[in-house]
Design an enzyme around this catalytic site. Structure first.
Site, short mmCIF file in Angstrom:
data_model
loop_
_atom_site.label_atom_id
_atom_site.label_comp_id
_atom_site.label_asym_id
_atom_site.label_seq_id
_atom_site.Cartn_x
_atom_site.Cartn_y
_atom_site.Cartn_z
N TYR A 59 -83.63 -62.46 -61.64
CA TYR A 59 -84.27 -63.43 -60.63
C TYR A 59 -85.20 -62.71 -60.17
CZ TYR A 59 -79.28 -65.28 -61.23
OH TYR A 59 -78.10 -65.65 -61.56
N SER A 156 -70.48 -62.40 -67.91
CA SER A 156 -70.83 -63.71 -67.81
C SER A 156 -71.68 -64.21 -69.07
CB SER A 156 -72.18 -63.64 -66.70
OG SER A 156 -72.44 -65.01 -66.44
N ASN A 157 -71.23 -65.52 -69.28
CA ASN A 157 -71.89 -66.20 -70.50
C ASN A 157 -71.17 -65.62 -71.66
OD1 ASN A 157 -73.66 -67.90 -69.08
ND2 ASN A 157 -74.63 -65.91 -68.61
N TYR A 204 -71.00 -71.20 -62.32
CA TYR A 204 -72.24 -71.34 -62.01
C TYR A 204 -72.86 -72.78 -61.97
CZ TYR A 204 -74.09 -70.31 -66.37
OH TYR A 204 -74.47 -70.12 -67.82
N PHE A 205 -74.01 -73.21 -61.21
CA PHE A 205 -74.45 -74.29 -61.43
C PHE A 205 -73.57 -75.32 -60.59
CE2 PHE A 205 -77.37 -73.75 -65.43
CZ PHE A 205 -78.18 -73.43 -64.53
N LEU A 207 -73.57 -77.14 -57.97
CA LEU A 207 -74.11 -78.55 -57.69
C LEU A 207 -74.86 -79.35 -58.73
CD1 LEU A 207 -74.85 -77.38 -54.18
CD2 LEU A 207 -73.08 -78.75 -54.33
N LYS A 215 -78.08 -86.41 -52.96
CA LYS A 215 -79.33 -86.59 -52.37
C LYS A 215 -80.39 -87.45 -53.31
CE LYS A 215 -81.48 -82.12 -53.53
NZ LYS A 215 -82.04 -81.19 -52.97
P1 NAP Z 1 -76.58 -75.05 -57.95
O1 NAP Z 1 -75.96 -74.27 -57.05
O2 NAP Z 1 -75.83 -76.00 -59.04
O3 NAP Z 1 -77.83 -76.01 -57.19
C1 NAP Z 1 -78.57 -75.52 -56.07
C2 NAP Z 1 -79.74 -76.14 -55.92
O4 NAP Z 1 -79.22 -77.41 -55.07
C3 NAP Z 1 -80.51 -75.54 -54.76
O5 NAP Z 1 -81.33 -74.64 -55.23
C4 NAP Z 1 -81.21 -76.81 -54.13
O6 NAP Z 1 -82.17 -77.26 -54.93
C5 NAP Z 1 -80.05 -77.94 -54.11
N1 NAP Z 1 -79.49 -77.84 -52.83
C6 NAP Z 1 -78.38 -76.75 -52.61
N2 NAP Z 1 -77.54 -76.99 -51.54
C7 NAP Z 1 -78.22 -78.36 -51.08
C8 NAP Z 1 -77.97 -79.09 -49.98
N3 NAP Z 1 -77.15 -78.86 -48.95
N4 NAP Z 1 -78.51 -80.41 -49.83
C9 NAP Z 1 -79.25 -80.78 -51.03
N5 NAP Z 1 -79.79 -79.78 -51.94
C10 NAP Z 1 -79.06 -78.84 -51.95
O7 NAP Z 1 -77.54 -74.40 -58.98
P2 NAP Z 1 -77.99 -72.84 -58.81
O8 NAP Z 1 -78.63 -72.32 -57.68
O9 NAP Z 1 -79.01 -72.85 -60.16
O10 NAP Z 1 -76.76 -72.01 -59.48
C11 NAP Z 1 -75.91 -71.39 -58.45
C12 NAP Z 1 -76.05 -69.97 -58.76
O11 NAP Z 1 -75.24 -69.37 -59.91
C13 NAP Z 1 -77.44 -69.53 -58.93
O12 NAP Z 1 -78.15 -69.16 -57.61
C14 NAP Z 1 -77.07 -67.94 -59.49
O13 NAP Z 1 -76.75 -67.05 -58.45
C15 NAP Z 1 -75.67 -68.38 -60.31
N6 NAP Z 1 -76.34 -68.63 -61.66
C16 NAP Z 1 -75.77 -67.57 -62.73
C17 NAP Z 1 -76.04 -67.93 -63.97
C18 NAP Z 1 -75.53 -66.87 -65.01
O14 NAP Z 1 -75.99 -66.79 -66.11
N7 NAP Z 1 -74.78 -65.96 -64.87
C19 NAP Z 1 -76.93 -68.83 -64.35
C20 NAP Z 1 -77.16 -69.96 -63.48
C21 NAP Z 1 -77.03 -69.69 -62.24
P3 NAP Z 1 -83.38 -78.25 -54.49
O15 NAP Z 1 -83.74 -78.16 -52.96
O16 NAP Z 1 -84.62 -77.79 -55.27
O17 NAP Z 1 -82.77 -79.63 -54.99
#
Ligand code: NAP
Length: 326
Positions: A59, A156-157, A204-205, A207, A215
């Site tokens: 990151y 992971s993965n 992960y992911f 949301l 939204k």
């Molecule tokens: P996520 O948690 O599914 O979505 C987060 C996104 O949703 C935010 O960046 C924001 O984007 C929006 N959001 C979050 N809270 C909100 C709210 N209360 N109201 C409105 N919009 C909101 O996706 P992610 O952040 O990509 O994944 C979560 C975490 O998983 C990552 O931060 C990372 O730490 C981890 N991850 C790990 C791997 C791995 O390979 N291990 C891969 C991917 C991710 P917007 O404002 O742009 O809409």
């Protein structure tokens, strides 16, 4: 009392909701990120009672870890759970995945420096490589644990077979993989194995990159340098089907005077296979709102209604649901 979970068989304890920090300094993943906003996101998480921060070398190629290290100076380190990851090797000029024990050891040392700390609460091998026996890779992390530099070991993965190989000596504490109401593929194979072996699961992911927050109501377009521009969930007709499922959660959210996002996050915290849910955020206000999910208690009926609203996505994989709470 804020929901706390234990990581694997370790003494690492965290809030059931953490902060996904890929948008904190992750300039290679998202456009227009600002360091000041990243620092504020981390501070807001900690000020709102979140204790686990999920970052990775990749990151921002170290920048997320650097910003977190900076933000942590104003807080009590012993009360914060830092999870980071490594495996990306750029020494050839191109990114290669490397699980070599010596390389992972160097990566851990580099993460410690960037985070300005002398131990990592969780260290994940971010991706599997093709050549290193997984028990050897985890063995390197176990030696770092014995030296006090890591408290819990994760991968992971990894496929189920790779997870089993990584856990050959019983050293594995936690697995992080994609899992959400929209993507439940790992439910059949991986999650039962983890539960049986007291290995925590961090999805992960959660949301679906913002799609499950409620939204979005119309079509949305992301710039080419935003990873969401390539995600199938944001393409029609699937996108429209997802919005229909999300809309079914609105009455539940209203009953709790909460948002759809908060109810979705509460669903993960009630799921018996899930340890810590780590929503990401681009703005501090999103983190503060997501932290409120720690105070939402869904009834079993509401939990089942949320599961049912996404049944068609769950049915994409074969077999029975694993969403039933014990
Ligand atoms: P996520 O948690 O599914 O979505 C987060 C996104 O949703 C935010 O960046 C924001 O984007 C929006 N959001 C979050 N809270 C909100 C709210 N209360 N109201 C409105 N919009 C909101 O996706 P992610 O952040 O990509 O994944 C979560 C975490 O998983 C990552 O931060 C990372 O730490 C981890 N991850 C790990 C791997 C791995 O390979 N291990 C891969 C991917 C991710 P917007 O404002 O742009 O809409």
């Amino acid at each position: 009392m804020v929901k706390q979970v234990r990581i694997g068989k370790t003494d690492v304890q965290a809030t059931a909701l953490g902060l996904g920090a890929n948008a904190v300094g992750g300039y290679n993943l998202f456009p227009n990120l600002k360091d000041a906003a990243g620092l504020e996101i981390v501070r807001t998480a900690l000020e709102n009672g979140i204790t686990l921060l999920d970052t990775a070398f990749v990151y921002g190629l170290g920048h997320s870890e650097e910003l977190i290290g900076q933000a942590l100076k104003d807080f009590n380190r012993s009360q914060i759970i830092i999870a980071t990851k490594g495996a990306q090797d750029f020494s050839s000029g191109e990114q290669e995945i490397n699980n070599d024990p010596q390389f992972l050891t160097q990566q851990v040392e580099a993460s410690l420096k960037r985070l300005q700390t002398d131990y990592l609460d969780i260290y994940y091998i971010h991706f599997p490589d093709k050549k290193t026996p997984k028990a050897e890779a985890v063995g390197a992390l176990q030696r770092l644990r014995e030296q006090g530099k890591i408290r819990a070991i994760g991968v992971s993965n990894f496929s189920l077979e790779q997870v089993k190989e990584a856990n050959a000596d019983g050293y594995l504490d936690v697995v992080e993989d994609e899992f959400s109401l929209l993507h439940q593929d790992r439910a059949q194979d991986l999650l039962p194995y983890l539960k049986e072996n007291q290995i925590s699961f961090v999805p992960y992911f959660p949301l679906a990159s913002g799609l499950l927050t409620g939204k979005y109501e119309n079509d949305v377009h992301f710039p080419a340098d935003d990873i969401r521009s390539q995600m199938a969930d944001f393409q029609q007709p699937r996108y429209g089907q997802i919005l229909k499922s999300v809309n079914q959660l609105r009455p539940i959210a209203a009953a709790h005077q909460a948002t759809v996002a908060q109810c979705v996050l509460a669903w993960y915290m009630m799921n018996p296979y899930i340890s810590v849910v780590i929503p990401g955020a681009k703005k501090a206000a999103q983190v503060a709102a997501n932290a409120q999910a720690l105070n939402i208690d869904l009834s079993t009926t509401e939990y089942e209604a949320i599961t049912a609203a996404f049944a068609e996505f769950e049915a994409e994989k074969s077999g029975k649901s694993l969403a039933d709470p014990d």
